[in-house]
Design an enzyme around this catalytic site. Structure first.
Site, short mmCIF file in Angstrom:
data_model
loop_
_atom_site.label_atom_id
_atom_site.label_comp_id
_atom_site.label_asym_id
_atom_site.label_seq_id
_atom_site.Cartn_x
_atom_site.Cartn_y
_atom_site.Cartn_z
N ARG A 9 0.45 -1.47 0.11
CA ARG A 9 -0.38 0.28 0.22
C ARG A 9 0.75 1.47 0.17
O ARG A 9 0.00 2.06 -0.83
CB ARG A 9 -0.61 -0.15 1.05
CG ARG A 9 -2.03 -1.08 0.73
CD ARG A 9 -2.12 -1.12 2.63
NE ARG A 9 -1.89 -2.30 3.56
CZ ARG A 9 -1.65 -3.85 2.43
NH1 ARG A 9 -3.19 -4.02 1.99
NH2 ARG A 9 -0.89 -4.34 3.20
N THR A 10 1.48 1.26 0.59
CA THR A 10 2.50 2.89 1.04
C THR A 10 3.50 2.78 -0.40
O THR A 10 3.25 4.30 -0.77
CB THR A 10 3.59 2.45 2.15
OG1 THR A 10 2.24 2.17 3.26
CG2 THR A 10 4.66 3.44 2.10
N LYS B 206 26.20 -3.52 -0.78
CA LYS B 206 28.00 -3.29 -1.27
C LYS B 206 28.15 -2.32 -0.09
O LYS B 206 29.76 -2.28 0.24
CB LYS B 206 28.44 -3.04 -2.63
CG LYS B 206 27.80 -3.38 -3.60
CD LYS B 206 27.93 -2.94 -4.76
CE LYS B 206 26.85 -3.48 -6.62
NZ LYS B 206 27.72 -1.93 -7.48
N HIS C 129 5.93 5.51 11.08
CA HIS C 129 5.86 5.85 9.22
C HIS C 129 4.90 6.71 9.94
O HIS C 129 3.18 6.66 9.55
CB HIS C 129 4.78 4.17 9.74
CG HIS C 129 4.61 4.33 8.40
ND1 HIS C 129 4.66 4.61 7.34
CD2 HIS C 129 4.26 2.67 8.17
CE1 HIS C 129 4.00 4.24 5.95
NE2 HIS C 129 3.77 3.38 6.63
N ARG D 115 11.87 3.73 2.91
CA ARG D 115 11.38 3.13 4.00
C ARG D 115 13.21 1.72 4.18
O ARG D 115 13.34 1.52 3.46
CB ARG D 115 10.35 1.81 3.27
CG ARG D 115 9.89 0.67 4.59
CD ARG D 115 9.03 -0.12 3.65
NE ARG D 115 7.74 0.72 4.29
CZ ARG D 115 5.75 0.20 4.18
NH1 ARG D 115 5.83 -0.61 4.09
NH2 ARG D 115 5.38 0.88 4.62
C1 NCD Z 1 2.52 -1.64 8.24
C2 NCD Z 1 3.91 -1.03 8.31
O1 NCD Z 1 4.36 -1.77 6.78
O2 NCD Z 1 4.47 -0.23 9.27
N1 NCD Z 1 1.99 -1.67 6.82
C3 NCD Z 1 1.75 0.06 6.14
O3 NCD Z 1 2.61 0.50 5.95
N2 NCD Z 1 0.43 -0.21 5.85
C4 NCD Z 1 2.00 -2.42 9.32
C5 NCD Z 1 2.35 -3.55 9.46
O4 NCD Z 1 3.38 -4.01 8.93
O5 NCD Z 1 2.68 -4.82 10.31
#
Ligand code: NCD
Length: 317
Positions: A50-51, A80, A129, A101
């Site tokens: 989703r993100t 590396k 997040h 991320r």
């Molecule tokens: C979450 C995350 O990646 O922190 N998901 C998200 O971004 N929608 C939740 C999770 O991984 O449990």
């Protein structure tokens, strides 16, 4: 340089601007500025559905461009031995903003020190997040109109769940009352609760609820926020044969939930929400919440990128 690395990087007034813009975007696309020729680097060194997709779709919607690494932990020069510092320096040469991320909870501090372009935190290990918290708040706002003095119950992995950490900071700005029910681990090495980290417990007033007590307070909660157990982040010391107990919502207890409540989950879900309640009108996690990720991230990209003077001064494309 304005980054969005933690919830605290935006003032409450700015959050309201972004969420109001997200609503406008949902109903009328003419309010979006064009990002023609502007480009984000979408660098994901941990899994995402989703993100990443919503950020990339948001940039497309803004008329901008994307360079992307969906599997950066395996495909980038991190393998590396390149440092995060050098990674930020490099990505800034090819993009006008970075969406990142990575599993290291401290990477946002490296970004703050070394990135020459704005960086948006799309997940920092078990840290934060913040964009998920924004879309969670937006979903709560749509459901309740005003987010003030609401009662929120957060269940599951409160220790490792980064969405939880960002959300409680945000809800605190809105004077919400936070209840939480952490999962419990029963292992040969000893029992352990996946409790909120101390820095949040010391700062905010959160009331802990035992797993067996949750059913009794469901009717009194305005929002129920479920999270999965983050097994990939759990200490190996518990062993693979440990038992994990956590609150689950299903067809047996859904009737105890307040008729107006929102049931949310950042997703992906495991066994904490049973599929047999997916069609309940209170189950906002699949469509409303996921879709809001798109509107909120579009509004956020627009806000953060245009707030930074560098964006007007240079172009990389
Ligand atoms: C979450 C995350 O990646 O922190 N998901 C998200 O971004 N929608 C939740 C999770 O991984 O449990």
């Amino acid at each position: 340089m304005r980054h969005f690395l933690s919830i605290n990087d935006l003032k409450k007034e700015e959050i309201e601007i972004v969420l109001d813009r997200a609503s406008t975007i949902e109903y009328g696309w003419e309010f979006c500025r064009s990002m023609n020729n502007k480009c984000i680097a979408s660098f994901f060194a941990e899994p995402s559905t989703r993100t990443r997709f919503s950020f990339e779709r948001a940039m497309h919607w803004l008329g901008g461009r994307i360079v992307t690494a969906a599997d950066a932990s395996a495909s980038s020069s991190l393998t590396k031995g390149e440092s995060l510092k050098d990674t930020f320096r490099t990505l800034g040469q090819y993009s006008d903003a970075i969406v990142m991320r990575h599993s290291d909870p401290n990477w946002p501090e490296v970004a703050r020190m070394y990135s020459r372009v704005p960086v948006i935190n799309a997940g920092s290990g078990s840290g934060e997040h913040p964009t998920q918290a924004l879309l969670d708040l937006h979903t709560i706002r749509q459901k309740w109109g005003i987010v003030k003095n609401l009662k929120i119950l957060i269940c599951g992995d409160c220790e490792n769940g980064r969405t939880v950490h960002s959300l409680i900071q945000l809800l605190n700005m809105y004077n919400c009352k936070i209840f939480y029910c952490p999962a419990k681990i029963y292992a040969a090495s000893g029992d352990h609760e996946l409790d909120l980290p101390e820095k949040y417990l010391n700062q905010f007033n959160c009331k802990k609820i035992e797993i067996e007590e949750v059913d009794d307070i469901l009717s009194n909660m305005d929002v129920i926020y479920m999270t999965r157990i983050q097994k990939e982040r759990m200490s190996k010391e518990y062993g693979s044969d440990c038992e994990i107990d956590f609150f689950k919502i299903n067809k047996h207890n859904i009737n105890k939930v307040n008729i107006n409540a929102a049931i949310l989950h950042p997703l992906p879900r495991n066994e904490e929400i049973s599929e047999d309640i997916d069609d309940d009108p209170r189950a906002d996690y699949h469509e409303r919440q996921v879709r809001n990720g798109l509107y909120v991230r579009t509004a956020l990209l627009d806000y953060i990128i245009y707030k930074n003077p560098i964006f007007h001064a240079r172009t990389t494309v």
